[in-house]
Design an enzyme around this catalytic site. Structure first.
Site, PDB file in Angstrom:
ATOM      1  N   ALA A 122      29.408 -19.520  -3.017  1.00 12.17           N
ATOM      2  CA  ALA A 122      30.132 -19.163  -2.053  1.00 12.17           C
ATOM      3  C   ALA A 122      29.456 -18.153  -1.038  1.00 12.17           C
ATOM      4  O   ALA A 122      28.698 -17.560  -1.752  1.00 12.17           O
ATOM      5  CB  ALA A 122      31.678 -18.675  -2.487  1.00 12.17           C
ATOM      6  N   ASN A 170      22.592 -34.325   4.582  1.00  9.13           N
ATOM      7  CA  ASN A 170      23.046 -33.024   5.249  1.00  9.13           C
ATOM      8  C   ASN A 170      24.279 -32.722   5.490  1.00  9.13           C
ATOM      9  O   ASN A 170      24.963 -31.827   5.080  1.00  9.13           O
ATOM     10  CB  ASN A 170      22.156 -32.764   6.467  1.00  9.13           C
ATOM     11  CG  ASN A 170      20.694 -32.160   6.083  1.00  9.13           C
ATOM     12  OD1 ASN A 170      20.473 -32.149   4.881  1.00  9.13           O
ATOM     13  ND2 ASN A 170      19.739 -32.179   7.231  1.00  9.13           N
ATOM     14  N   CYS A 209      18.165 -26.758  10.344  1.00  2.84           N
ATOM     15  CA  CYS A 209      18.702 -28.074   9.969  1.00  2.84           C
ATOM     16  C   CYS A 209      20.252 -28.190   9.920  1.00  2.84           C
ATOM     17  O   CYS A 209      20.547 -29.127  10.686  1.00  2.84           O
ATOM     18  CB  CYS A 209      17.897 -28.687   8.914  1.00  2.84           C
ATOM     19  SG  CYS A 209      16.279 -28.980   8.928  1.00  2.84           S
ATOM     20  N   GLU A 261      13.266 -25.339   3.244  1.00  7.62           N
ATOM     21  CA  GLU A 261      12.175 -24.293   3.327  1.00  7.62           C
ATOM     22  C   GLU A 261      12.390 -23.420   2.302  1.00  7.62           C
ATOM     23  O   GLU A 261      13.367 -23.353   1.667  1.00  7.62           O
ATOM     24  CB  GLU A 261      12.795 -23.834   4.910  1.00  7.62           C
ATOM     25  CG  GLU A 261      12.234 -24.355   5.983  1.00  7.62           C
ATOM     26  CD  GLU A 261      12.772 -23.740   7.391  1.00  7.62           C
ATOM     27  OE1 GLU A 261      12.758 -22.588   7.415  1.00  7.62           O
ATOM     28  OE2 GLU A 261      13.049 -24.671   8.053  1.00  7.62           O
ATOM     29  N   LYS A 297      -1.170 -21.825  17.732  1.00  3.45           N
ATOM     30  CA  LYS A 297      -0.921 -22.429  16.492  1.00  3.45           C
ATOM     31  C   LYS A 297      -2.163 -22.936  15.962  1.00  3.45           C
ATOM     32  O   LYS A 297      -2.474 -22.820  14.593  1.00  3.45           O
ATOM     33  CB  LYS A 297       0.165 -23.380  16.420  1.00  3.45           C
ATOM     34  CG  LYS A 297       1.248 -23.072  15.463  1.00  3.45           C
ATOM     35  CD  LYS A 297       2.341 -23.994  15.671  1.00  3.45           C
ATOM     36  CE  LYS A 297       3.833 -23.148  15.813  1.00  3.45           C
ATOM     37  NZ  LYS A 297       4.783 -23.976  15.420  1.00  3.45           N
TER      38      LYS A 297
HETATM   39  N1  LIG Z   1      12.618 -27.313   8.715  1.00  3.79           N
HETATM   40  C1  LIG Z   1      13.087 -28.078   7.694  1.00  3.79           C
HETATM   41  O1  LIG Z   1      13.098 -27.707   6.795  1.00  3.79           O
HETATM   42  C2  LIG Z   1      13.186 -29.620   7.981  1.00  3.79           C
HETATM   43  C3  LIG Z   1      13.479 -30.237   6.923  1.00  3.79           C
HETATM   44  C4  LIG Z   1      13.654 -31.734   7.298  1.00  3.79           C
HETATM   45  C5  LIG Z   1      13.787 -32.198   8.496  1.00  3.79           C
HETATM   46  N2  LIG Z   1      13.411 -31.335   9.501  1.00  3.79           N
HETATM   47  C6  LIG Z   1      13.384 -32.139  10.937  1.00  3.79           C
HETATM   48  O2  LIG Z   1      11.881 -32.001  11.115  1.00  3.79           O
HETATM   49  C7  LIG Z   1      11.358 -31.676  12.549  1.00  3.79           C
HETATM   50  C8  LIG Z   1      10.683 -30.819  12.776  1.00  3.79           C
HETATM   51  O3  LIG Z   1      11.220 -29.382  12.113  1.00  3.79           O
HETATM   52  P1  LIG Z   1      10.611 -28.075  12.023  1.00  3.79           P
HETATM   53  O4  LIG Z   1      11.589 -27.186  11.213  1.00  3.79           O
HETATM   54  O5  LIG Z   1       9.101 -28.450  11.387  1.00  3.79           O
HETATM   55  O6  LIG Z   1      10.201 -27.717  13.495  1.00  3.79           O
HETATM   56  P2  LIG Z   1       9.370 -26.725  14.117  1.00  3.79           P
HETATM   57  O7  LIG Z   1       9.899 -26.266  15.563  1.00  3.79           O
HETATM   58  O8  LIG Z   1       8.872 -25.698  13.186  1.00  3.79           O
HETATM   59  O9  LIG Z   1       7.911 -27.596  14.391  1.00  3.79           O
HETATM   60  C9  LIG Z   1       7.874 -28.483  15.539  1.00  3.79           C
HETATM   61  C10 LIG Z   1       6.407 -28.433  16.141  1.00  3.79           C
HETATM   62  O10 LIG Z   1       6.146 -29.521  16.999  1.00  3.79           O
HETATM   63  C11 LIG Z   1       5.367 -29.112  18.000  1.00  3.79           C
HETATM   64  N3  LIG Z   1       5.422 -30.009  18.751  1.00  3.79           N
HETATM   65  C12 LIG Z   1       6.505 -30.172  19.928  1.00  3.79           C
HETATM   66  N4  LIG Z   1       5.946 -31.391  21.072  1.00  3.79           N
HETATM   67  C13 LIG Z   1       4.822 -31.913  20.264  1.00  3.79           C
HETATM   68  C14 LIG Z   1       3.811 -32.746  20.553  1.00  3.79           C
HETATM   69  N5  LIG Z   1       4.094 -33.684  21.775  1.00  3.79           N
HETATM   70  N6  LIG Z   1       2.715 -33.190  19.809  1.00  3.79           N
HETATM   71  C15 LIG Z   1       2.391 -32.365  18.917  1.00  3.79           C
HETATM   72  N7  LIG Z   1       3.543 -31.309  18.464  1.00  3.79           N
HETATM   73  C16 LIG Z   1       4.449 -31.129  19.384  1.00  3.79           C
HETATM   74  C17 LIG Z   1       5.910 -27.418  18.303  1.00  3.79           C
HETATM   75  O11 LIG Z   1       4.751 -27.036  19.064  1.00  3.79           O
HETATM   76  C18 LIG Z   1       6.372 -27.098  17.072  1.00  3.79           C
HETATM   77  O12 LIG Z   1       5.178 -26.368  16.346  1.00  3.79           O
HETATM   78  C19 LIG Z   1      13.079 -31.732  13.015  1.00  3.79           C
HETATM   79  O13 LIG Z   1      13.551 -32.960  13.635  1.00  3.79           O
HETATM   80  C20 LIG Z   1      13.708 -31.200  11.999  1.00  3.79           C
HETATM   81  O14 LIG Z   1      15.239 -31.476  11.893  1.00  3.79           O
HETATM   82  C21 LIG Z   1      13.079 -30.163   9.247  1.00  3.79           C
END
Ligand SMILES: NC(=O)c1ccc[n+]([C@@H]2O[C@H](COP(=O)([O-])OP(=O)(O)OC[C@H]3O[C@@H](n4cnc5c(N)ncnc54)[C@H](O)[C@@H]3O)[C@@H](O)[C@H]2O)c1
Length: 425
Positions: A247, A203, A255, A150, A35
């Site tokens: 609907a 949420n 999420c 997203e 990545k």
């Molecule tokens: N996806 C969304 O739209 C959204 C919106 C609001 C909140 N969230 C929250 O945000 C958080 C992340 O969601 P996401 O969709 O971006 O997840 P994701 O899986 O797309 O990304 C998480 C990233 O963290 C990396 N990672 C894991 N361990 C790590 C470490 N020790 N150091 C650095 N990087 C590390 C992974 O390799 C991955 O690339 C979650 O808790 C989710 O609930 C997501």
């Protein structure tokens, strides 16, 4: 300011790019080498509107690394944006969060650890204890949950409805507010637990609306009303509002399912049975499966029938297929013995769907099928040449899982059309 972001996923990348856009120097750290290499080359590993442009424009202020020390060196704020997926029990899996907390290097200066990952209420308190146990009293902790969706994440980040800052120490909240300078939005300053709960409750409120309108749709189907008209009629009531009243075949994504499950589990672990949320989750599970009943009513047993799934991502504008209704539908159809073809403009079905034939175009997916199911409301599907689509299908049946298409137009083209909560003919 110097900002480090741990996690180069959907949230971390948007956070990093937007903070760079606000003028900060940002280092994004991920554990997945590939990545980071992709990002260093100037490519974007995910599909998110406007993100590539933002990353490109802010390249001078953005770095990508796998090294913890490089990310944290000189940082004023370290954002945690790692994944918190559900465990088997439904609790949030916080192992990636704990890794970040435990590998945070010692610094002499004041540093703020800011939580963007969605975590159970009480996590901040545990992080504080863990930091104290490592004698990292110079590291402050702030809960700064993320509300972006997203598909519109960049716009949502730059123009949020609100910024929530929950802190143990007001001075730490000041720093996190400062990082947001340039963003016009009300700021909710509160304690850490309340900030954590705001995210989960927001949420929960959204999924409750979705399951509510889906149940209204199901009653509309049984009684001859039209849910699209009903939603318009109730949405204009200012006390209700029109958002999240569409609907469909249920919510999915990375999420809503996991956060509603996590809140349900959090309540249960605390001795409270969150009955409403239990029902919301159950309704959603059943809603995804209703499509199968609709197909069976029209086609009889689905064994050896050919069905096309149009759209695989959990919603338009993203390539994210986590917990997408398409996964449940494909699984159920295959289990019934149907042959399944599928198409999506950006999501890669080959990774997630085994036994499903992935087509190169929507029209190709429709070749010789007995039915098409519109799963994701991609604009491409509204624009599709449905006359040509009908000519390719063995049987012109469409189940519009998102009420996106015009029933009258499709019926005029000789289709049997069935939506969700709409009158059938
Ligand atoms: N996806 C969304 O739209 C959204 C919106 C609001 C909140 N969230 C929250 O945000 C958080 C992340 O969601 P996401 O969709 O971006 O997840 P994701 O899986 O797309 O990304 C998480 C990233 O963290 C990396 N990672 C894991 N361990 C790590 C470490 N020790 N150091 C650095 N990087 C590390 C992974 O390799 C991955 O690339 C979650 O808790 C989710 O609930 C997501």
């Amino acid at each position: 300011m110097r900002v480090a972001v741990f996690g180069a996923g959907y949230v971390g990348l948007v956070t990093g790019a937007c903070f760079a856009e606000l003028g900060h120097d940002v280092v994004v750290r991920d554990v997945v080498e590939e990545k980071i290499e992709t990002l260093r080359r100037g490519d974007v590993p995910i599909h998110e509107e406007g993100l590539g442009e933002l990353l490109g424009r802010n390249r001078p202020r953005l770095r990508f690394t796998t090294a913890v020390e490089e990310a944290v060196e000189g940082a004023d704020v370290v954002y945690v944006a790692v994944g918190t997926p559900p465990t088997y029990s439904g609790d949030a899996d916080l192992s990636a969060v704990w890794t970040v907390v435990d590998e945070l290097p010692r610094t002499d200066r004041r540093l703020i650890l800011a939580m963007k990952s969605t975590v159970p209420v009480g996590t901040g308190r545990i992080v504080r204890h863990r930091l104290d146990a490592r004698e990292l009293e110079n590291v402050g902790y702030v809960s700064n949950p993320e509300f972006t969706a997203e598909g519109t994440a960049v716009r949502d980040f730059m123009h949020p409805d609100r910024v929530v800052v929950g802190a143990f120490d007001p001075a730490d909240a000041d720093v996190v507010e400062e990082v947001h300078r340039g963003i016009e939005a009300p700021v909710i300053r509160c304690d850490v637990a309340s900030a954590e709960m705001i995210k989960l409750a927001a949420n929960a409120a959204l999924v409750t609306r979705i399951s509510f309108i889906n149940e209204i749709a199901n009653v509309c189907e049984a009684t001859g009303a039209d849910v699209v008209t009903v939603a318009e009629g109730i949405g204009l009531d200012r006390r209700i509002g029109s958002a999240f009243l569409r609907a469909g075949i249920g919510f999915g994504g990375s999420c809503f399912p996991k956060d509603s499950l996590a809140l349900k589990q959090l309540a249960a672990n605390s001795g409270y049975n969150f009955q409403l949320l239990n029902a919301v989750i159950e309704v959603n599970e059943l809603q995804k499966r209703r499509v199968i009943g609709k197909l069976e009513r029209r086609l009889g047993p689905l064994r050896d029938k050919k069905v096309a799934l149009l759209g695989l991502a959990f919603k338009p504008g993203t390539d994210d297929m986590r917990e997408a209704p398409s996964l449940v539908l494909a699984g159920r159809l295959l289990a019934e013995g149907a042959e399944v073809t599928a198409w999506d403009p950006v999501a890669d079905g080959r990774i997630h769907l085994h036994g499903v034939e992935i087509a190169g175009s929507a029209l190709e997916a429709l070749d010789g099928v007995d039915a098409a199911v519109l799963v994701t409301e991609w604009p491409e599907l509204r624009e599709l040449d449905w006359a040509e689509a009908g000519a390719r299908m063995r049987n012109r049946l469409i189940v519009d899982g998102r009420n996106m298409l015009d029933p009258g137009e499709l019926r005029a083209l000789g289709f049997e059309y069935e939506g969700i909560g709409r009158a059938t003919e």
